[in-house]
Scaffold this motif. Structure first.
Motif, PDB file in Angstrom:
ATOM      1  N   LEU A 194       0.823  -1.212   0.000  1.00  0.00           N
ATOM      2  CA  LEU A 194       0.000   0.000   0.000  1.00  0.00           C
ATOM      3  C   LEU A 194       0.856   1.260   0.000  1.00  0.00           C
ATOM      4  O   LEU A 194       0.525   2.250  -0.659  1.00  0.00           O
ATOM      5  CB  LEU A 194      -0.924  -0.012   1.217  1.00  0.00           C
ATOM      6  N   LEU A 195       1.964   1.230   0.733  1.00  0.00           N
ATOM      7  CA  LEU A 195       2.822   2.413   0.823  1.00  0.00           C
ATOM      8  C   LEU A 195       3.526   2.678  -0.500  1.00  0.00           C
ATOM      9  O   LEU A 195       3.691   3.836  -0.899  1.00  0.00           O
ATOM     10  CB  LEU A 195       3.847   2.215   1.939  1.00  0.00           C
ATOM     11  N   GLY A 196       3.942   1.621  -1.200  1.00  0.00           N
ATOM     12  CA  GLY A 196       4.586   1.815  -2.494  1.00  0.00           C
ATOM     13  C   GLY A 196       3.667   2.455  -3.518  1.00  0.00           C
ATOM     14  O   GLY A 196       4.120   3.210  -4.389  1.00  0.00           O
ATOM     15  N   TYR A 197       2.372   2.183  -3.416  1.00  0.00           N
ATOM     16  CA  TYR A 197       1.407   2.819  -4.314  1.00  0.00           C
ATOM     17  C   TYR A 197       1.102   4.251  -3.882  1.00  0.00           C
ATOM     18  O   TYR A 197       1.049   5.164  -4.712  1.00  0.00           O
ATOM     19  CB  TYR A 197       0.122   1.989  -4.338  1.00  0.00           C
ATOM     20  N   GLY A 198       0.911   4.470  -2.587  1.00  0.00           N
ATOM     21  CA  GLY A 198       0.507   5.787  -2.113  1.00  0.00           C
ATOM     22  C   GLY A 198       1.601   6.833  -2.219  1.00  0.00           C
ATOM     23  O   GLY A 198       1.298   8.018  -2.443  1.00  0.00           O
ATOM     24  N   THR A 218       5.832  12.955   9.991  1.00  0.00           N
ATOM     25  CA  THR A 218       6.320  11.787   9.257  1.00  0.00           C
ATOM     26  C   THR A 218       5.334  10.630   9.356  1.00  0.00           C
ATOM     27  O   THR A 218       4.967  10.005   8.347  1.00  0.00           O
ATOM     28  CB  THR A 218       7.685  11.359   9.802  1.00  0.00           C
ATOM     29  N   ILE A 219       4.882  10.336  10.589  1.00  0.00           N
ATOM     30  CA  ILE A 219       3.907   9.250  10.758  1.00  0.00           C
ATOM     31  C   ILE A 219       2.598   9.602  10.068  1.00  0.00           C
ATOM     32  O   ILE A 219       1.941   8.738   9.464  1.00  0.00           O
ATOM     33  CB  ILE A 219       3.673   8.973  12.258  1.00  0.00           C
ATOM     34  N   PHE A 220       2.209  10.868  10.139  1.00  0.00           N
ATOM     35  CA  PHE A 220       0.958  11.284   9.509  1.00  0.00           C
ATOM     36  C   PHE A 220       1.013  11.086   7.998  1.00  0.00           C
ATOM     37  O   PHE A 220       0.039  10.619   7.386  1.00  0.00           O
ATOM     38  CB  PHE A 220       0.673  12.749   9.844  1.00  0.00           C
ATOM     39  N   TYR A 221       2.138  11.421   7.383  1.00  0.00           N
ATOM     40  CA  TYR A 221       2.241  11.242   5.935  1.00  0.00           C
ATOM     41  C   TYR A 221       2.257   9.764   5.552  1.00  0.00           C
ATOM     42  O   TYR A 221       1.626   9.356   4.562  1.00  0.00           O
ATOM     43  CB  TYR A 221       3.497  11.924   5.412  1.00  0.00           C
ATOM     44  N   LEU A 222       2.960   8.955   6.326  1.00  0.00           N
ATOM     45  CA  LEU A 222       2.955   7.513   6.063  1.00  0.00           C
ATOM     46  C   LEU A 222       1.543   6.946   6.197  1.00  0.00           C
ATOM     47  O   LEU A 222       1.094   6.140   5.366  1.00  0.00           O
ATOM     48  CB  LEU A 222       3.914   6.806   7.016  1.00  0.00           C
ATOM     49  N   CYS A 223       0.851   7.354   7.261  1.00  0.00           N
ATOM     50  CA  CYS A 223      -0.525   6.875   7.454  1.00  0.00           C
ATOM     51  C   CYS A 223      -1.451   7.395   6.361  1.00  0.00           C
ATOM     52  O   CYS A 223      -2.365   6.678   5.922  1.00  0.00           O
ATOM     53  CB  CYS A 223      -1.037   7.300   8.825  1.00  0.00           C
ATOM     54  N   TYR A 224      -1.240   8.621   5.917  1.00  0.00           N
ATOM     55  CA  TYR A 224      -2.081   9.176   4.860  1.00  0.00           C
ATOM     56  C   TYR A 224      -1.918   8.397   3.557  1.00  0.00           C
ATOM     57  O   TYR A 224      -2.900   8.104   2.864  1.00  0.00           O
ATOM     58  CB  TYR A 224      -1.738  10.647   4.643  1.00  0.00           C
ATOM     59  N   CYS A 225      -0.669   8.041   3.233  1.00  0.00           N
ATOM     60  CA  CYS A 225      -0.435   7.248   2.022  1.00  0.00           C
ATOM     61  C   CYS A 225      -1.079   5.868   2.133  1.00  0.00           C
ATOM     62  O   CYS A 225      -1.664   5.369   1.162  1.00  0.00           O
ATOM     63  CB  CYS A 225       1.069   7.110   1.768  1.00  0.00           C
ATOM     64  N   VAL A 226      -0.985   5.252   3.314  1.00  0.00           N
ATOM     65  CA  VAL A 226      -1.523   3.902   3.489  1.00  0.00           C
ATOM     66  C   VAL A 226      -3.042   3.946   3.595  1.00  0.00           C
ATOM     67  O   VAL A 226      -3.756   3.209   2.896  1.00  0.00           O
ATOM     68  CB  VAL A 226      -0.900   3.240   4.730  1.00  0.00           C
ATOM     69  N   TYR A 227      -3.576   4.813   4.461  1.00  0.00           N
ATOM     70  CA  TYR A 227      -5.018   4.835   4.703  1.00  0.00           C
ATOM     71  C   TYR A 227      -5.792   5.324   3.489  1.00  0.00           C
ATOM     72  O   TYR A 227      -6.889   4.834   3.206  1.00  0.00           O
ATOM     73  CB  TYR A 227      -5.346   5.703   5.910  1.00  0.00           C
TER      74      TYR A 227
END
Length: 691
Positions: A203-207, A442-451
């Protein structure tokens, strides 16, 4: 400030989860247990994201105290050794560490993380899968729904039990380890995090690529309008398919309802199915149903209870899908109309944004004083595109930093991870506010890409998160289950990026309370030193594949139409969608023109119904006064025998008028006006011969 920041963030996160649940769920129609489980799952996942930066700053402060105590001990030892030589210089101890504003006292965070983590794991692996099957079940009783849920989850639970037993056998056979209860917990946590990390990287690689690209494409108005036309054509096909599916299911319900009569024991089941049908279908089937006919098994075979359970499940899915496509179509129409308005207003010299279909609601305080038509024109036609382009470039740079850090965070001798470098620079100055903000964003951006990728997932129309209260119970629970599985490994991966996880960094330093709850991954060295370090490097390959749209091209080759500018199929669908939007615009324009004409007529001439009722009341009062005057004048007047006989004959021949007749028949010598029959010609016989 001890514990105040923790309490404030708990309250803020709760209302954030409640707001999202209100946007996607429906508090009035969906079951409260489904809403409660989804709210709890989202709340716990968001809580981990918001509280982890406080845990990082607290652990850095504790490490500062440990270093300060060691330095004090070293200085005191050196001072005692050099006490005989008073002329030799002595070192002064390091400056005392400053306590962070969000410091959480010792003993609170370990208990907090233990409750949050194990509650979320109980939800995602046991409760929510069972509730998913329970919500999808078409049973008519609690025992029937529970039985269906247990059967559907047997394979699901068996698969994960097999994985856990395999890891358990590996640890038990290995002579290096003595199996204890704490090691069993670590094995369970490792198995859950391994599954979550496997999905997280995909999911992260796509987001990381699609999120910046979506904002860049949003700044190109022509591209965005063409994509909206493309989605309109696809959604119209899905909408027609949903309506056809609903018609087929309603036909099956009608057949079953006609077969099961009032004296059949399965009548309660079919009544339950009928209550799930739309109102117009309920009325139609209610008019065509004859419950006074006895049940005859030979003439019309009755469906079994198993088939009714299957039919109930089909009705739930068909009605929900039909309602969802209707709402999505209305939302897409509003978006298309707005984009076409932007295209028209861009060439306007008045710099006043004009809507094709103004809102009927009066503007609020913000729209009346701040977001005026002039401000709206400058934002929509001039500033928005540049803002989106700047945001896309910023997010692209952030994605590059994330990919670089994911590929180099295993290097601890020479620190190459940019996030680790930023945190270590702030740690030297003990700038706790900068540390918390850097960790949070940083965590927010990672979560935004995944969620955001999770919210965009759409698997054969079976799982879909739709706003405006159109998400079904199964999709809500699936999202909560997926969040609970993705958030712990995501936060653990972030701690590895900033070198706060000793299992990856190999540094002997104060661990965060979150890492201590996760336990030492050294119990399974092939996962701690292999999978957790090298598997995230796959993000680079996934980002390259997403950049060149390899997945979209493959789906397009398999027959799943995707938006691709150079494809002939895309061009045809864009033209079809443009024609659909044009047709809907004309339909809405005709509707609004009719409403405007009726409104102008009422404003100019008033409501004709009120005038008609006023004339009737005036005529009735005049008639009553005339009758009273006639009665008063003739009260003492003598009445002849002939007049009395004429009155008696008229009363005998008179027929009371029926004002409740539903379908009056218009004859050649009568005309219908306002609920009354009036004679238009003289009858050839007696007046009431045709009655």
């Amino acid at each position: 400030m001890s514990g105040v920041a923790l309490g404030v963030e708990i309250v803020v996160v709760f209302f954030l989860a409640l707001f999202l649940l209100h946007r996607y769920g429906d508090f009035r129609k969906q079951h409260r247990m489904v809403l409660f489980a989804t709210l709890l799952a989202w709340f716990l996942c968001f809580l981990i994201v918001f509280i982890l930066p406080l845990d990082v700053s607290t652990s850095i402060y504790n490490q500062c105290k440990i270093n300060s105590n060691k330095e004090k001990v070293a200085v005191s030892t050196e001072f005692s050794n050099q006490s005989s030589n008073s002329s030799s210089p002595t070192r002064s101890p390091k400056e005392v560490c400053h306590k962070p504003w969000s410091y959480i006292p010792d003993g609170i965070l370990p208990v907090f993380w233990r409750v949050v983590y194990w509650t979320s794991q109980f939800l995602t692996w046991l409760l929510i899968p069972f509730m998913q099957s329970y919500a999808r079940s078409g049973g008519f009783s609690i025992s029937g729904k529970v039985k269906t849920a247990l059967i559907e989850n047997a394979i699901y639970y068996g698969t994960y039990l097999l994985i856990f037993c395999s890891l358990l056998i590996y640890v038990a056979v290995s002579p290096k380890f003595n199996l204890t209860w704490s090691q069993l917990q670590v094995i369970g946590i490792t198995a859950a995090n391994t599954w979550g990390l496997f999905l997280l990287v995909l999911l992260l690689g796509y987001g990381l690529v699609e999120i910046p690209r979506s904002y860049w494409n949003a700044s190109c108005h022509g591209h965005l309008l063409a994509k909206t036309y493309f989605k309109a054509a696809k959604l119209m096909t899905e909408k027609a398919d949903a309506e056809e599916n609903l018609e087929d299911v309603m036909e099956d319900v009608r057949s079953s309802s006609e077969a099961i009569k009032y004296n059949n024991p399965l009548r309660k089941c079919i009544d339950t199915v009928l209550r799930k049908c739309p109102t117009e279908y309920q009325e139609k089937m209610g008019r065509n149903m004859d419950d006074y006919e006895d049940f005859d098994e030979n003439r019309n075979p009755c469906p079994s209870k198993k088939s009714l359970v299957k039919l109930h499940k089909q009705v739930i899915y068909a009605v929900q899908r039909h309602n969802r496509t209707q709402v999505q179509w209305q939302m897409l129409l509003e978006e298309a109309f707005h984009l076409e308005d932007v295209a028209k207003n861009e060439v306007s010299a008045a710099h006043q944004f004009v809507h094709s279909f103004p809102s009927t609601e009066p503007p609020g305080w913000l729209g009346r004083y701040l977001y005026t038509p002039t401000v709206e024109w400058y934002w929509e036609c001039l500033l928005r595109r540049w803002f989106y382009r700047a945001l896309a470039v910023t997010l692209m740079l952030f994605s590059v930093v994330v990919v670089w850090s994911e590929c180099t965070f295993f290097s601890t001798r020479h620190v190459l991870s940019l996030f680790a470098i930023f945190i270590q620079l702030a740690e030297r100055d003990y700038n706790y506010f900068y540390i918390e903000m850097a960790c949070f964003f940083t965590i927010f951006y990672l979560c935004y890409c995944v969620y955001s990728t999770v919210f965009r997932i759409r698997v054969f129309n079976y799982y879909y998160l739709a706003p405006h209260h159109q998400t079904d119970a199964y999709s809500l629970q699936f999202s909560g289950m997926l969040f609970c599985r993705l958030t712990p490994p995501l936060c653990l991966n972030f701690l590895g990026l900033i070198h706060m996880d000793s299992t990856i960094s190999g540094q002997q330093r104060e661990q965060t309370a979150y890492t201590t709850i996760m336990g030492s991954m050294k119990v399974l060295p092939f996962i701690a030193k292999g999978f957790y370090i090298y598997y995230p490097m796959l993000i680079l390959l996934l980002c390259i594949a997403t950049y060149y749209s390899l997945g979209t091209r493959c789906l397009n080759m398999l027959g799943f139409q995707q938006f691709m500018g150079e494809s002939h199929m895309t061009t045809d669908l864009v033209d079809e969608g443009r024609e659909l939007i044009r047709r809907e615009r004309r339909k809405r324009q005709r509707t609004e023109d009719g409403e405007n004409r009726r409104r102008e007529w009422r404003e100019r001439y008033g409501d004709p119904r009120e005038k008609c009722s006023g004339r009737n009341r005036n005529a009735y009062s005049e008639l009553k006064e005339n009758n009273e005057s006639l009665m008063n004048s003739s009260a003492f007047a003598p009445v002849s025998r002939r007049d009395r006989s004429d009155q008696t004959e008229l009363l005998q021949d008179a027929e009371p008028l029926d004002f409740n007749a539903e379908e009056p028949v218009e004859t050649e010598d009568r005309r219908y006006t306002g609920g009354r029959y009036l004679s238009t010609s003289l009858s050839r016989g007696r007046i009431f011969d045709d009655v």
